[in-house]
Design an enzyme around this catalytic site. Structure first.
Site, PDB file in Angstrom:
ATOM      1  N   LEU A 233      19.625  46.105 -57.192  1.00 38.99           N
ATOM      2  CA  LEU A 233      19.660  47.294 -58.028  1.00 38.99           C
ATOM      3  C   LEU A 233      19.361  48.584 -57.254  1.00 38.99           C
ATOM      4  O   LEU A 233      19.417  49.668 -57.828  1.00 38.99           O
ATOM      5  CB  LEU A 233      18.663  47.156 -59.182  1.00 38.99           C
ATOM      6  CG  LEU A 233      18.891  45.957 -60.111  1.00 38.99           C
ATOM      7  CD1 LEU A 233      17.749  45.844 -61.129  1.00 38.99           C
ATOM      8  CD2 LEU A 233      20.223  46.068 -60.828  1.00 38.99           C
ATOM      9  N   GLY A 234      19.017  48.471 -55.975  1.00 38.66           N
ATOM     10  CA  GLY A 234      18.830  49.665 -55.143  1.00 38.66           C
ATOM     11  C   GLY A 234      17.582  50.460 -55.427  1.00 38.66           C
ATOM     12  O   GLY A 234      17.532  51.656 -55.112  1.00 38.66           O
ATOM     13  N   GLY A 235      16.549  49.845 -55.978  1.00 38.06           N
ATOM     14  CA  GLY A 235      15.362  50.599 -56.360  1.00 38.06           C
ATOM     15  C   GLY A 235      14.687  51.317 -55.204  1.00 38.06           C
ATOM     16  O   GLY A 235      14.322  52.488 -55.318  1.00 38.06           O
ATOM     17  N   GLY A 236      14.513  50.631 -54.074  1.00 44.85           N
ATOM     18  CA  GLY A 236      13.868  51.269 -52.925  1.00 44.85           C
ATOM     19  C   GLY A 236      14.686  52.420 -52.378  1.00 44.85           C
ATOM     20  O   GLY A 236      14.146  53.470 -52.019  1.00 44.85           O
ATOM     21  N   SER A 237      16.002  52.240 -52.323  1.00 47.41           N
ATOM     22  CA  SER A 237      16.889  53.307 -51.838  1.00 47.41           C
ATOM     23  C   SER A 237      16.845  54.504 -52.770  1.00 47.41           C
ATOM     24  O   SER A 237      16.863  55.663 -52.325  1.00 47.41           O
ATOM     25  CB  SER A 237      18.326  52.790 -51.736  1.00 47.41           C
ATOM     26  OG  SER A 237      18.429  51.761 -50.766  1.00 47.41           O
ATOM     27  N   SER A 238      16.786  54.247 -54.065  1.00 43.76           N
ATOM     28  CA  SER A 238      16.725  55.330 -55.044  1.00 43.76           C
ATOM     29  C   SER A 238      15.437  56.129 -54.900  1.00 43.76           C
ATOM     30  O   SER A 238      15.440  57.365 -54.956  1.00 43.76           O
ATOM     31  CB  SER A 238      16.843  54.756 -56.455  1.00 43.76           C
ATOM     32  OG  SER A 238      16.912  55.781 -57.414  1.00 43.76           O
TER      33      SER A 238
ATOM     34  N   ASP B 184      22.896  52.447 -48.825  1.00 43.77           N
ATOM     35  CA  ASP B 184      23.216  52.932 -50.166  1.00 43.77           C
ATOM     36  C   ASP B 184      22.341  54.104 -50.603  1.00 43.77           C
ATOM     37  O   ASP B 184      22.455  54.576 -51.734  1.00 43.77           O
ATOM     38  CB  ASP B 184      23.146  51.799 -51.191  1.00 43.77           C
ATOM     39  CG  ASP B 184      21.759  51.161 -51.286  1.00 43.77           C
ATOM     40  OD1 ASP B 184      20.889  51.485 -50.457  1.00 43.77           O
ATOM     41  OD2 ASP B 184      21.556  50.316 -52.177  1.00 43.77           O
TER      42      ASP B 184
ATOM     43  N   PRO C 198      12.890  46.306 -60.713  1.00 40.97           N
ATOM     44  CA  PRO C 198      12.467  45.132 -59.941  1.00 40.97           C
ATOM     45  C   PRO C 198      13.050  45.144 -58.534  1.00 40.97           C
ATOM     46  O   PRO C 198      14.147  45.648 -58.303  1.00 40.97           O
ATOM     47  CB  PRO C 198      13.001  43.950 -60.764  1.00 40.97           C
ATOM     48  CG  PRO C 198      14.093  44.517 -61.603  1.00 40.97           C
ATOM     49  CD  PRO C 198      13.723  45.939 -61.876  1.00 40.97           C
TER      50      PRO C 198
ATOM     51  N   LYS D  99      20.937  51.154 -59.889  1.00 47.40           N
ATOM     52  CA  LYS D  99      22.393  51.090 -59.954  1.00 47.40           C
ATOM     53  C   LYS D  99      22.821  49.633 -60.066  1.00 47.40           C
ATOM     54  O   LYS D  99      22.064  48.710 -59.720  1.00 47.40           O
ATOM     55  CB  LYS D  99      23.040  51.696 -58.712  1.00 47.40           C
ATOM     56  CG  LYS D  99      22.834  50.877 -57.453  1.00 47.40           C
ATOM     57  CD  LYS D  99      23.889  51.153 -56.406  1.00 47.40           C
ATOM     58  CE  LYS D  99      23.623  50.369 -55.121  1.00 47.40           C
ATOM     59  NZ  LYS D  99      23.698  48.909 -55.323  1.00 47.40           N
TER      60      LYS D  99
ATOM     61  N   ALA E   8      16.626  42.688 -56.296  1.00 53.68           N
ATOM     62  CA  ALA E   8      17.405  42.446 -57.509  1.00 53.68           C
ATOM     63  C   ALA E   8      18.841  42.916 -57.391  1.00 53.68           C
ATOM     64  O   ALA E   8      19.623  42.757 -58.323  1.00 53.68           O
ATOM     65  CB  ALA E   8      16.730  43.139 -58.702  1.00 53.68           C
TER      66      ALA E   8
END
Length: 280
Positions: A104-109, A141, A99, A13, A102
């Site tokens: 971008l919320g990758g771990g939360s996603s 998030d 990445p 995101k 960043a």
């Protein structure tokens, strides 16, 4: 044993505006932002396998693999549900394309995807509200990624209101740049002075993108840019390339630019950075 396997593609995101509006008594901050999903995704595959019930094993691949797998949010998501439901052993394959560090919320996603996968694979019967209840225990998030649809976020990022108006991104193109620097979210917050915004980001983003410049802001830029001038330089470069709007996402370090036409030449412009071209 009837082996079950399910694959998800957790998305990243961006923050369309990010205003820190007050400091809470619990030490956290209330914010407002528009969370917007973008088509940059990890790949999560979960397979039921032989092993002790209530346990899982994580196999990581892809970029920027840091930390111990036992601390990964995907494993924590499994354990959270396993504390309330009888889950079998699963093998988890997580390929990282988003990445880290960043904004971008990758771990939360990934964590939210794990909740969704387990709910579907093992018929736990959890509705979206119940899944969001679990998700907020993993991160502020995480709840957004249960559905991954544009939302106005308030509270600590956990209070989500569906967008009344579509974000006018149809036909637009995004260039997302992640430089090789990491911004500490804790450090970024330590330099923030909360204040009420002149205009709410949810109102701004319903207007044409060309009107956002100067109105849609990220409060973290004020402290992050002086500490990391290379991030500020990326934002300026995106505008020099013809972006109609550019902004840092979250507390950084990625910066996105919105273009009417996809830039034709990107090679060599952002040295050592990861660059993604995305259609919105």
């Amino acid at each position: 044993m009837n082996t079950k396997t399910k694959t998800y593609h957790p998305c990243a995101k961006i923050n369309l505006g990010l205003n820190i509006v007050s400091r809470r008594n619990d030490g956290y901050h209330d914010l407002e932002s528009v969370f917007y999903p973008i088509p940059l995704c990890d790949t999560l595959t979960v397979t039921q396998d032989e092993g002790s019930p209530g346990t899982c094993a994580l196999h990581l691949s892809g970029m920027e693999l840091e930390g111990h797998p036992e601390d990964n949010l995907v494993v924590r998501a499994y354990r959270l549900l396993a504390a309330d439901y009888a889950l079998p052993h699963v093998e988890i394959d997580l390929h990282k394309a988003i990445p880290s560090q960043a904004g971008l919320g990758g771990g939360s996603s990934d964590a939210a995807a794990m909740l969704n996968v387990l709910n579907e694979m093992f018929a736990l019967g959890l509705d979206a509200n119940a899944l969001r209840h679990y998700a907020v225990k993993l991160g502020a998030d995480c709840a957004f990624f249960i559905a991954s649809v544009p939302a106005y976020a308030t509270g600590i990022g956990d209070v989500l209101t569906p967008m009344v108006h579509d974000v006018p991104f149809r036909g637009k193109h995004m260039v997302l740049v992640k430089p090789p620097v990491a911004v500490s979210t804790r450090e970024a917050y330590s330099h923030i002075t909360p204040r009420q915004p002149v205009s709410h980001c949810v109102d701004i983003v319903s207007q044409p993108v060309a009107t956002w410049h100067g109105s849609l802001t990220n409060d973290f830029e004020e402290s992050v840019f002086p500490a990391f001038p290379e991030i500020a330089a990326i934002k300026e470069q995106l505008y020099d390339m013809g972006a109609v709007f550019a902004l840092m996402s979250g507390s950084g370090s990625s910066v996105f630019g919105i273009f009417d036409e996809a830039p034709q030449i990107l090679d060599g412009i952002f040295a050592e950075s990861k660059v993604y071209q995305l259609e919105l």
